[in-house]
Write a protein that holds these residues in place. Structure first.
Motif, mmCIF file in Angstrom:
data_model
loop_
_atom_site.group_PDB
_atom_site.id
_atom_site.type_symbol
_atom_site.label_atom_id
_atom_site.label_comp_id
_atom_site.label_asym_id
_atom_site.label_seq_id
_atom_site.Cartn_x
_atom_site.Cartn_y
_atom_site.Cartn_z
ATOM 1 N N ALA A 80 0.850 -1.194 0.000
ATOM 2 C CA ALA A 80 0.000 0.000 0.000
ATOM 3 C C ALA A 80 0.883 1.240 0.000
ATOM 4 C CB ALA A 80 -0.919 0.004 1.219
ATOM 5 N N GLY A 81 0.411 2.286 -0.659
ATOM 6 C CA GLY A 81 1.171 3.521 -0.710
ATOM 7 C C GLY A 81 0.259 4.732 -0.631
ATOM 8 N N PHE A 82 0.810 5.830 -0.153
ATOM 9 C CA PHE A 82 0.021 7.058 -0.046
ATOM 10 C C PHE A 82 0.943 8.270 -0.079
ATOM 11 C CE2 PHE A 82 0.861 5.239 4.103
ATOM 12 C CZ PHE A 82 1.406 6.294 4.834
ATOM 13 N N PHE A 83 0.394 9.380 -0.552
ATOM 14 C CA PHE A 83 1.139 10.632 -0.633
ATOM 15 C C PHE A 83 1.084 11.365 0.705
ATOM 16 C CE2 PHE A 83 0.316 9.912 -5.121
ATOM 17 C CZ PHE A 83 1.479 10.362 -5.729
ATOM 18 N N THR A 84 2.169 12.052 1.011
ATOM 19 C CA THR A 84 2.190 12.991 2.135
ATOM 20 C C THR A 84 2.772 14.313 1.630
ATOM 21 O OG1 THR A 84 4.398 12.313 2.889
ATOM 22 C CG2 THR A 84 2.498 11.154 3.831
ATOM 23 N N PHE A 85 2.296 15.397 2.213
ATOM 24 C CA PHE A 85 2.759 16.714 1.809
ATOM 25 C C PHE A 85 3.110 17.533 3.052
ATOM 26 C CE2 PHE A 85 0.062 15.200 -1.579
ATOM 27 C CZ PHE A 85 0.753 15.548 -2.728
ATOM 28 N N LYS A 86 4.254 18.186 2.983
ATOM 29 C CA LYS A 86 4.665 19.117 4.029
ATOM 30 C C LYS A 86 5.172 20.363 3.322
ATOM 31 C CE LYS A 86 7.322 19.443 8.305
ATOM 32 N NZ LYS A 86 8.246 18.738 9.242
ATOM 33 N N GLY A 87 4.300 21.348 3.254
ATOM 34 C CA GLY A 87 4.635 22.525 2.449
ATOM 35 C C GLY A 87 4.709 22.125 0.989
ATOM 36 N N ASP A 88 5.830 22.448 0.359
ATOM 37 C CA ASP A 88 6.030 22.100 -1.046
ATOM 38 C C ASP A 88 6.702 20.744 -1.218
ATOM 39 O OD1 ASP A 88 4.921 24.509 -1.833
ATOM 40 O OD2 ASP A 88 6.861 25.555 -1.806
ATOM 41 N N ILE A 89 6.954 20.059 -0.119
ATOM 42 C CA ILE A 89 7.672 18.789 -0.190
ATOM 43 C C ILE A 89 6.671 17.641 -0.317
ATOM 44 C CG2 ILE A 89 9.258 17.227 0.994
ATOM 45 C CD1 ILE A 89 10.419 19.670 2.413
ATOM 46 N N ARG A 90 6.831 16.860 -1.347
ATOM 47 C CA ARG A 90 5.947 15.731 -1.626
ATOM 48 C C ARG A 90 6.696 14.420 -1.424
ATOM 49 N NH1 ARG A 90 3.987 14.671 -7.779
ATOM 50 N NH2 ARG A 90 6.226 14.239 -7.961
ATOM 51 N N HIS A 91 6.050 13.488 -0.742
ATOM 52 C CA HIS A 91 6.613 12.147 -0.617
ATOM 53 C C HIS A 91 5.534 11.112 -0.904
ATOM 54 C CE1 HIS A 91 9.940 13.927 1.977
ATOM 55 N NE2 HIS A 91 10.574 13.288 1.008
ATOM 56 N N PHE A 92 5.979 9.945 -1.325
ATOM 57 C CA PHE A 92 5.081 8.807 -1.499
ATOM 58 C C PHE A 92 5.627 7.680 -0.632
ATOM 59 C CE2 PHE A 92 3.398 5.000 -3.685
ATOM 60 C CZ PHE A 92 2.048 5.334 -3.701
ATOM 61 N N ARG A 93 4.851 7.316 0.380
ATOM 62 C CA ARG A 93 5.271 6.287 1.332
ATOM 63 C C ARG A 93 4.622 4.958 0.944
ATOM 64 N NH1 ARG A 93 7.265 8.732 6.017
ATOM 65 N NH2 ARG A 93 6.740 6.911 7.287
ATOM 66 N N VAL A 94 5.435 3.934 0.846
ATOM 67 C CA VAL A 94 4.923 2.625 0.458
ATOM 68 C C VAL A 94 5.380 1.594 1.482
ATOM 69 C CG1 VAL A 94 6.892 2.199 -1.080
ATOM 70 C CG2 VAL A 94 4.774 0.924 -1.393
ATOM 71 N N THR A 95 4.467 0.712 1.864
ATOM 72 C CA THR A 95 4.768 -0.323 2.837
ATOM 73 C C THR A 95 4.112 -1.620 2.400
ATOM 74 O OG1 THR A 95 4.777 -0.854 5.212
ATOM 75 C CG2 THR A 95 2.745 0.083 4.323
ATOM 76 N N SER A 96 4.569 -2.735 2.949
ATOM 77 C CA SER A 96 4.035 -4.040 2.561
ATOM 78 C C SER A 96 3.697 -4.870 3.776
ATOM 79 C CB SER A 96 5.049 -4.796 1.686
ATOM 80 O OG SER A 96 5.223 -4.151 0.444
ATOM 81 N N PHE A 97 2.660 -5.684 3.629
ATOM 82 C CA PHE A 97 2.236 -6.621 4.663
ATOM 83 C C PHE A 97 2.496 -8.036 4.148
ATOM 84 C CE2 PHE A 97 -0.617 -2.899 4.832
ATOM 85 C CZ PHE A 97 -0.270 -2.411 6.088
ATOM 86 N N ILE A 98 3.243 -8.807 4.937
ATOM 87 C CA ILE A 98 3.538 -10.185 4.581
ATOM 88 C C ILE A 98 3.325 -11.066 5.810
ATOM 89 C CG2 ILE A 98 5.148 -9.629 2.722
ATOM 90 C CD1 ILE A 98 7.448 -10.108 4.675
ATOM 91 N N GLY A 99 3.500 -12.366 5.660
ATOM 92 C CA GLY A 99 3.273 -13.308 6.760
ATOM 93 C C GLY A 99 2.125 -14.227 6.400
ATOM 94 N N ASP A 100 1.500 -14.811 7.412
ATOM 95 C CA ASP A 100 0.342 -15.638 7.102
ATOM 96 C C ASP A 100 -0.812 -14.736 6.673
ATOM 97 O OD1 ASP A 100 -1.781 -15.474 9.537
ATOM 98 O OD2 ASP A 100 0.265 -15.288 10.311
ATOM 99 N N GLU A 101 -1.681 -15.270 5.849
ATOM 100 C CA GLU A 101 -2.709 -14.441 5.215
ATOM 101 C C GLU A 101 -3.618 -13.727 6.214
ATOM 102 O OE1 GLU A 101 -5.419 -14.866 1.269
ATOM 103 O OE2 GLU A 101 -5.876 -16.274 2.890
ATOM 104 N N PRO A 102 -4.133 -14.370 7.264
ATOM 105 C CA PRO A 102 -4.977 -13.630 8.210
ATOM 106 C C PRO A 102 -4.272 -12.414 8.801
ATOM 107 C CG PRO A 102 -5.231 -15.984 8.556
ATOM 108 C CD PRO A 102 -4.095 -15.818 7.584
ATOM 109 N N LYS A 103 -2.971 -12.547 9.082
ATOM 110 C CA LYS A 103 -2.220 -11.406 9.618
ATOM 111 C C LYS A 103 -2.137 -10.291 8.586
ATOM 112 C CE LYS A 103 2.179 -10.061 11.757
ATOM 113 N NZ LYS A 103 2.323 -8.824 10.947
ATOM 114 N N ILE A 104 -1.884 -10.627 7.314
ATOM 115 C CA ILE A 104 -1.831 -9.624 6.261
ATOM 116 C C ILE A 104 -3.148 -8.850 6.209
ATOM 117 C CG2 ILE A 104 -1.805 -9.297 3.745
ATOM 118 C CD1 ILE A 104 0.136 -11.683 3.585
#
Length: 238
Positions: A70-94
């Motif tokens: 999953a990923g999402f944009f963050t903004f701080k003033g004119d600074i733009r970032h795109f943060r991406v993270t992943s969920f792994i492990g057994d499926e119920p935990k994901i």
């Protein structure tokens, strides 16, 4: 209008799936018969269910999720970032970890989920696997009783169709024609099962999945005629 949607209100996502068991022989007899019936019209003449089983990951009834990015944009003033993270492990935990992300940070009316071919694949697959595991559906994925215009989902493949429902446009093709770095420079979806079960390289799958999420975000930026993300703007969150 896409331009009126705040980018930081969009949660981009992608899932990678594999057959629920490594081999057809690991299924109980009844499930083998059900898989045979489910796939009888998809298999080539003479192709057995055993030979076709490597594709079982495309059905929620016979597959499972091994990575959700999953990923999402963050903004701080004119600074733009795109943060991406992943969920792994057994499926119920994901699924539970993803639910926590949605319920805690993307559950308000203005929030939207976005993927490529996600309305046809990712969203239904997620919901079905949650039901199978008895996990409550987040409101953003619970579509019961909602009118089409009330569904908080964006699909970049659907956006590209512009009303034309005759064809499928892959993420690889769309990134190519839009001048976006391809996320398919290592493996593709058909190889995920082999990488998971044989190579046992979940990190390789995570990298592939996260590239897909970034590519979807880049496509949306192109639709909005905004600058593409550069490497320094992308933050991988562990």
């Amino acid at each position: 209008m896409l331009e009126k949607i705040r980018l930081d209100n969009i949660l981009f996502l992608d899932i990678e799936t594999v057959p629920e068991q490594e081999a057809f022989d690991a299924l109980d007899e009844e499930t083998q018969k059900l898989f045979d019936l489910k796939t009888q019209y998809q298999r080539r003449d003479g192709e057995t269910p055993e030979e076709f089983y490597e594709r079982a990951g495309i059905w929620a009834e016979f597959g499972k999720i091994v990575c959700l990015s999953a990923g999402f944009f963050t903004f701080k003033g004119d600074i733009r970032h795109f943060r991406v993270t992943s969920f792994i492990g057994d499926e119920p935990k994901i699924l539970r970890d993803f639910n926590n992300l949605v319920n805690n940070h993307f559950s308000q009316p203005q929030h939207i989920m976005c993927g490529h071919n996600a309305k046809e694949f990712d969203f239904p697959f997620l919901v079905r696997r949650m039901v199978i595991h008895g996990i409550p559906l987040p409101n953003k994925l619970n579509l019961f009783g909602k009118k089409p215009w009330e569904v908080p989902h964006l699909d970049t493949m659907e956006l590209w169709k512009f009303g034309d429902y005759k064809s499928f446009t892959s993420l690889k093709l769309l990134t190519k024609i839009l001048g976006i770095p391809s996320p398919k420079d290592d493996i593709d979806g058909s190889e995920v099962g082999h990488v998971y079960y044989v190579e046992k390289d979940i990190d390789r799958i995570v990298t592939y999945c996260e590239k897909d999420v970034i590519a979807v975000a880049q496509i949306l930026l192109r639709f909005r005629r905004e600058d593409l993300l550069i490497e320094d703007e992308i933050i991988h969150v562990i």
